[in-house]
Design an enzyme around this catalytic site. Structure first.
Site, PDB file in Angstrom:
ATOM      1  N   GLU A 192      27.131 -39.185  40.096  1.00 30.51           N
ATOM      2  CA  GLU A 192      28.360 -38.600  40.636  1.00 30.51           C
ATOM      3  C   GLU A 192      28.574 -37.315  39.860  1.00 30.51           C
ATOM      4  O   GLU A 192      28.949 -37.330  38.690  1.00 30.51           O
ATOM      5  CB  GLU A 192      29.532 -39.575  40.476  1.00 30.51           C
ATOM      6  CG  GLU A 192      30.775 -39.136  41.247  1.00 30.51           C
ATOM      7  CD  GLU A 192      31.748 -38.366  40.385  1.00 30.51           C
ATOM      8  OE1 GLU A 192      31.741 -37.107  40.478  1.00 30.51           O
ATOM      9  OE2 GLU A 192      32.508 -38.990  39.647  1.00 30.51           O
ATOM     10  N   CYS A 196      37.119 -34.369  39.036  1.00 28.77           N
ATOM     11  CA  CYS A 196      35.970 -33.961  39.849  1.00 28.77           C
ATOM     12  C   CYS A 196      36.339 -33.770  41.310  1.00 28.77           C
ATOM     13  O   CYS A 196      35.677 -33.015  42.030  1.00 28.77           O
ATOM     14  CB  CYS A 196      34.840 -34.977  39.714  1.00 28.77           C
ATOM     15  SG  CYS A 196      35.324 -36.666  40.093  1.00 28.77           S
TER      16      CYS A 196
END
Length: 475
Positions: A250, A284
């Site tokens: 990720e 993020c």
């Protein structure tokens, strides 16, 4: 609360202190002052962790799923019971407001609770075969797992990986960030308190390159899960390739937000601005590139600037604080460079744009009319900066949303259902939020496309990523 200056490694069911190891200084980002010394793992420590995880795996793999679940539930209870104290540690290490920190601890607990039950729903399937024959498909734990997690959500992201891996029946070696050791150490204490068998979980800190090379290079490790930057993710992919290791990555994003002219503008701004400056933009999936339809653009940037100027910045331990400092000394420098570049290329600074305070603070910032050639339009700021540009129609908005090599998260605000369906289909991202930001939950997959990584965490997909599929044919 007083900071817990008793930092250790957790290997083979035992806590290990400095004892001659090199150390890392832990700094409070609100004051820029050192608050603790963290022992760093040696290669011998890593070998010990690898051996312990390998020895513990068969027993944990064969542990009844109800017993596994009971341990995970008990770990969740520990985190919830101690959420305020753990949250205060997180704030002192990372900077986020204590309300956000406590909420993160509860989110971590939710991960353990959810995967405790999801392990019980891990069904295989039976294939259609002639009478007297059976073909079944089952999933089994992949083996020893190495996890690597960042400092922006140190407890939640650690729990997201560890809860799923343990529920699947894997043993785990985790390397959390050196910036936030006390709060992540609480996860190990929760599992220890819950009665997790010795060696099933190890927590180590150390020089990142040395630790990653040593763990990934070992034949014992079968799976790597990493959350962090794109360059580091690509580096770990190369290390994993030699051993054909399974990977979940990720990586970074640069989330676009498409705002159409049919929205309730004030209500939309009331959602957007707090979300942008949550955790000082160090998220993020933080909304960052705001593309706004021309007819409401001027009103949008005016309202956004007014709300941005009202954000209360300060030490995260102060209950009135809405945004704390950046997490480390590197971040203000990086943000300043991007803002100055945008300003030099013609962007308008409508709010913020400067450092502030004695710690690692940077003001909540809005840049408007940002030219595409500005670095910040192509590089994720990972900080409290929003950039805005107008668009004419949906095709232009989609072109801008999809023009970068990132594809982690994206958001759109519109009251037109037909348009919402098209946006959901055509935006290139692993997660799309339409009129909301609720894209991360225990039961939903979380992951990106393109350079933002591959594989998902959360949901049943998060459990499957720690498993291998096996077909058994009998006659």
């Amino acid at each position: 609360m007083t900071y817990q200056n008793d930092l250790k490694l957790f290997i083979d069911g035992a806590w290990q202190a400095g004892e001659g190891r090199d150390c890392h200084e832990v700094v409070n980002p609100a004051t820029a002052q050192t608050i603790a010394s963290l022992p760093l793992a040696t290669k011998e420590d890593l070998d010990h962790a690898l051996d312990a995880a390998q020895r513990a795996f068969p027993g944990w793999r064969d542990t009844d799923v109800d017993n596994r679940a009971a341990i995970l539930h008990k770990a969740a209870s520990y985190l919830k019971k101690n959420a305020k104290d753990i949250g205060a540690l997180l704030t002192q290490e990372q900077g986020k407001p204590v309300k956000e920190a406590v909420a993160e601890v509860y989110g971590a607990a939710q991960m353990f609770d959810w995967y405790a039950e999801e392990a019980k729903r891990d069904y295989g399937r039976t294939l259609v075969r002639p009478t007297g024959q059976r073909s079944i498909v089952i999933r089994q734990p992949v083996g020893v797992v190495a996890t690597f997690t960042p400092w922006n959500f140190p407890i939640y992201l650690l729990a997201k990986k560890v809860a799923a891996a343990l529920a699947a029946g894997c043993s785990v070696i985790s390397k959390p960030p050196e910036e936030t050791p006390a709060c992540t150490q609480a996860v190990a204490r929760a599992l220890e308190d819950a009665g997790l068998p010795q060696g099933v979980f190890q927590l180590v800190h150390g020089v990142p390159d040395m630790v990653s090379r040593h763990l990934i290079g070992s034949d014992i490790v079968r799976k790597i899960s990493f959350t962090g930057s794109i360059p580091v993710g690509k580096h770990l992919m190369k290390l994993a390739a030699d051993g054909v290791k399974r990977l979940t990555l990720e990586l970074g994003g640069h989330a676009p937000v498409l705002v159409f002219d049919d929205v309730d503008l004030d209500a939309t701004l009331d959602k957007l601005v707090p979300q942008k400056f949550r955790n000082a933009g160090q998220v993020c999936v933080s909304p960052t590139r705001f593309y706004v339809q021309e007819s409401i653009y001027d009103d949008f940037i005016k309202g956004f600037a007014e709300r941005t100027g009202q954000v209360k910045v300060g030490d995260g331990l102060n209950e009135a604080t809405q945004m704390g400092p950046l997490a480390n000394a590197r971040r203000p420098d990086a943000i300043e460079q991007l803002v100055n570049d945008a300003r030099d290329k013609g962007a308008k600074v409508l709010a913020g744009g400067e450092r502030g305070g004695n710690g690692f603070f940077y003001q909540p910032t809005l840049l408007a009319d940002v030219p595409l050639e500005a670095d910040i339009m192509s590089n994720e700021p990972f900080g409290p900066v929003a950039v805005a540009r107008p668009f004419k129609d949906m095709d232009e908005a989609l072109e801008q949303a999809n023009r970068l090599p990132y594809g982690l998260a994206a958001f759109a605000f519109t009251e037109n259902l037909r348009r919402a369906n098209i946006l959901g289909d055509r935006i290139e991202a692993g997660m799309v939020g339409i009129n909301n930001f609720a894209i991360s939950s225990a039961d939903a997959p979380f992951g990106g496309v393109k350079d933002s990584g591959f594989g998902s965490e959360g949901g049943k997909e998060g459990l499957e990523t720690y498993q291998v599929t096996k077909a058994i044919h009998m006659s």
